[in-house]
Design an enzyme around this catalytic site. Structure first.
Site, PDB file in Angstrom:
ATOM      1  N   ARG A  55       5.943 -12.259   3.440  1.00  0.00           N
ATOM      2  CA  ARG A  55       6.421 -12.352   4.813  1.00  0.00           C
ATOM      3  C   ARG A  55       5.413 -11.901   5.848  1.00  0.00           C
ATOM      4  O   ARG A  55       5.097 -12.618   6.784  1.00  0.00           O
ATOM      5  CB  ARG A  55       7.643 -11.424   5.006  1.00  0.00           C
ATOM      6  CG  ARG A  55       8.958 -12.075   4.984  1.00  0.00           C
ATOM      7  CD  ARG A  55       9.971 -11.060   4.479  1.00  0.00           C
ATOM      8  NE  ARG A  55       9.521 -10.560   3.194  1.00  0.00           N
ATOM      9  CZ  ARG A  55       9.703 -11.212   2.065  1.00  0.00           C
ATOM     10  NH1 ARG A  55      10.354 -12.332   2.052  1.00  0.00           N
ATOM     11  NH2 ARG A  55       9.246 -10.735   0.927  1.00  0.00           N
ATOM     12  N   THR A  56       4.943 -10.667   5.685  1.00  0.00           N
ATOM     13  CA  THR A  56       4.197 -10.082   6.799  1.00  0.00           C
ATOM     14  C   THR A  56       2.927 -10.868   7.089  1.00  0.00           C
ATOM     15  O   THR A  56       2.631 -11.205   8.229  1.00  0.00           O
ATOM     16  CB  THR A  56       3.903  -8.596   6.512  1.00  0.00           C
ATOM     17  OG1 THR A  56       5.136  -7.977   6.177  1.00  0.00           O
ATOM     18  CG2 THR A  56       3.313  -7.906   7.714  1.00  0.00           C
ATOM     19  N   LYS A  84     -15.866  -4.348  -4.851  1.00  0.00           N
ATOM     20  CA  LYS A  84     -17.229  -3.893  -5.164  1.00  0.00           C
ATOM     21  C   LYS A  84     -17.429  -2.442  -4.746  1.00  0.00           C
ATOM     22  O   LYS A  84     -18.516  -1.892  -4.870  1.00  0.00           O
ATOM     23  CB  LYS A  84     -18.250  -4.754  -4.407  1.00  0.00           C
ATOM     24  CG  LYS A  84     -18.203  -6.228  -4.709  1.00  0.00           C
ATOM     25  CD  LYS A  84     -19.277  -6.925  -3.879  1.00  0.00           C
ATOM     26  CE  LYS A  84     -19.163  -8.425  -3.986  1.00  0.00           C
ATOM     27  NZ  LYS A  84     -19.972  -9.093  -2.936  1.00  0.00           N
ATOM     28  N   ARG A 105      -2.997  -4.578   5.738  1.00  0.00           N
ATOM     29  CA  ARG A 105      -2.096  -3.870   4.818  1.00  0.00           C
ATOM     30  C   ARG A 105      -2.941  -3.264   3.708  1.00  0.00           C
ATOM     31  O   ARG A 105      -3.879  -3.903   3.206  1.00  0.00           O
ATOM     32  CB  ARG A 105      -1.078  -4.840   4.224  1.00  0.00           C
ATOM     33  CG  ARG A 105      -0.290  -4.231   3.086  1.00  0.00           C
ATOM     34  CD  ARG A 105       0.827  -5.115   2.651  1.00  0.00           C
ATOM     35  NE  ARG A 105       1.893  -5.145   3.646  1.00  0.00           N
ATOM     36  CZ  ARG A 105       3.076  -5.716   3.451  1.00  0.00           C
ATOM     37  NH1 ARG A 105       3.325  -6.296   2.294  1.00  0.00           N
ATOM     38  NH2 ARG A 105       3.998  -5.696   4.375  1.00  0.00           N
ATOM     39  N   HIS A 133       5.201   0.985   8.832  1.00  0.00           N
ATOM     40  CA  HIS A 133       5.159  -0.479   8.891  1.00  0.00           C
ATOM     41  C   HIS A 133       5.739  -0.895  10.249  1.00  0.00           C
ATOM     42  O   HIS A 133       6.846  -1.411  10.332  1.00  0.00           O
ATOM     43  CB  HIS A 133       5.990  -1.036   7.736  1.00  0.00           C
ATOM     44  CG  HIS A 133       5.830  -2.505   7.489  1.00  0.00           C
ATOM     45  ND1 HIS A 133       5.226  -3.364   8.392  1.00  0.00           N
ATOM     46  CD2 HIS A 133       6.203  -3.271   6.430  1.00  0.00           C
ATOM     47  CE1 HIS A 133       5.248  -4.582   7.893  1.00  0.00           C
ATOM     48  NE2 HIS A 133       5.831  -4.552   6.708  1.00  0.00           N
TER      49      HIS A 133
END
Ligand code: NCD
Length: 372
Positions: A55-56, A84, A105, A133
């Site tokens: 969704r986000t 890395k 995120r 959030h």
């Protein structure tokens, strides 16, 4: 933050008035999406997702595309140089040369904040570990405003994983700005709200009860915010197995609920709401995703200083209270999910939270440490 750039790491980075104006813009977008279809022409959004999302990320990307802008980015740490060993700081230094705004995120708490410290463009926290959030909260607030017609005078039940559920923490921070709000915090003992959140509720004189009983709480609720038990945040798999089915909302459990209850969930759901509830007209969780895109469109425009009628100055960030005392590299954060546990050479910075209890708050993840 670099050059006074406005970022949104916590919902408190936006004033209540700003959030209300974002909701008004979202309503305008709903009425006439065409009027906004060129607002972000030639602007680019980077989505830096070090952790899974449906969704986000798609909602941010869809929001930018509907504003006439374009998108770039990655959807897992494996497909970025993080695999890395590149630091969050370096990634944001680099990407802020490519994009006009970044949504990110990350599994570590405080990662978006560290990113913002190293970015010359606005950064939006799309979830940092079990911490915050804020854009899910923007979606939640618009849903509540549209469905209930108000954000004051509500009894809000929040059920499930209140410890690791970052959407819960941001929602509570936002609702604390409204009057007549009471909370019923429904969770197993092990998944209660973290100390930094309950301390805040106590300090602000909030009305709340903590309970494990969903059904007994049902009749008084105006909003029921269900959440998923956050499997990925558990360090002990056996504990997750024991707690994962703690709450399952079924039509019969709703028999004592108010007729105009608003049933919410940030999604994804696992089994905490039976699909049979989807037919109930009080189910608002898919509607939240609809609201989320409009709020993200409004937020992108706000942070880029754009309106449908042209450019405008981005207002200065709300002033924060000066901490009474700051400790730098004196104590270290005990939270293994804190970004300071992995990010190279990040200073350990704490602000005095409670003088009497000798408690200090980590500036990245908010967890509390006692130091005398
Ligand atoms: C939430 C999240 O990622 O925190 N999902 C979302 O963004 N809508 C909730 C969850 O994962 O349970």
């Amino acid at each position: 933050m670099k050059k006074d750039v406005r970022s949104v790491i916590s919902i408190l980075d936006l004033t209540r008035e700003e959030i209300e104006s974002l909701m008004d813009t979202a309503d305008e977008i709903e009425r006439d999406p065409e009027a906004f279809s060129e607002v972000c022409r030639h602007k680019q959004l980077a989505t830096l997702f070090f952790e899974p999302s449906t969704r986000t990320r798609l909602s941010f990307e869809s929001a930018m595309l509907s504003l006439g802008g374009s998108v770039l980015g990655f959807s897992s740490a494996n497909s970025s140089s993080a695999s890395k060993g590149e630091s969050v700081a370096d990634t944001f230094e680099v990407v802020s040369n490519y994009a006009d705004i970044i949504a990110t995120r990350h599994p570590k708490e405080g990662a978006a904040y560290v990113g913002a410290l190293h970015s010359s463009v606005p950064v939006v926290n799309a979830g940092d570990g079990g911490h915050f959030h804020p854009t899910q909260t923007l979606a939640d607030l618009l849903t509540i405003r549209r469905k209930k017609g108000r954000l004051n005078d509500l009894c809000i039940g929040i059920c499930g994983d209140l410890k690791y559920g970052r959407t819960v923490h941001s929602l509570i921070e936002a609702m604390q700005r409204y009057s007549g709000i009471s909370y019923v915090l429904i969770s197993p003992e092990e998944l209660r709200l973290p100390g930094y959140m309950t301390d805040k509720l106590k300090a602000e004189g909030a009305e709340y009860v903590e309970t494990a009983d969903l059904e007994a709480s049902m009749p008084k609720l105006d909003v029921l915010y269900m959440t998923r038990i956050q499997k990925e945040r558990f360090t002990d798999e056996a504990e997750y197995q024991r707690l994962k089915d703690s709450y399952i909302l079924t039509p019969d459990k709703l028999s004592s609920a108010k007729k105009d209850l608003c049933i919410m969930h940030p999604l994804p759901r696992v089994n905490e709401i039976s699909v049979k509830v989807d037919e109930d007209e009080r189910a608002c969780y898919f509607y939240e995703t609809y609201c989320g895109k409009q709020m993200r469109m409004a937020l992108i425009m706000f942070l880029l200083g754009l309106t449908k009628d042209g450019a405008r100055e981005v207002p200065k960030a709300p002033a924060k209270m000066e901490p009474k005392k700051v400790l730098r590299d004196v104590i270290s954060c005990k939270n293994p999910a804190c970004i300071s546990s992995t990010e190279q050479e990040l200073p350990q910075v704490f602000e005095l939270a409670d003088e009497e209890k000798h408690e200090y708050r980590c500036i990245y993840c908010d967890s509390l440490v006692r130091y005398q």
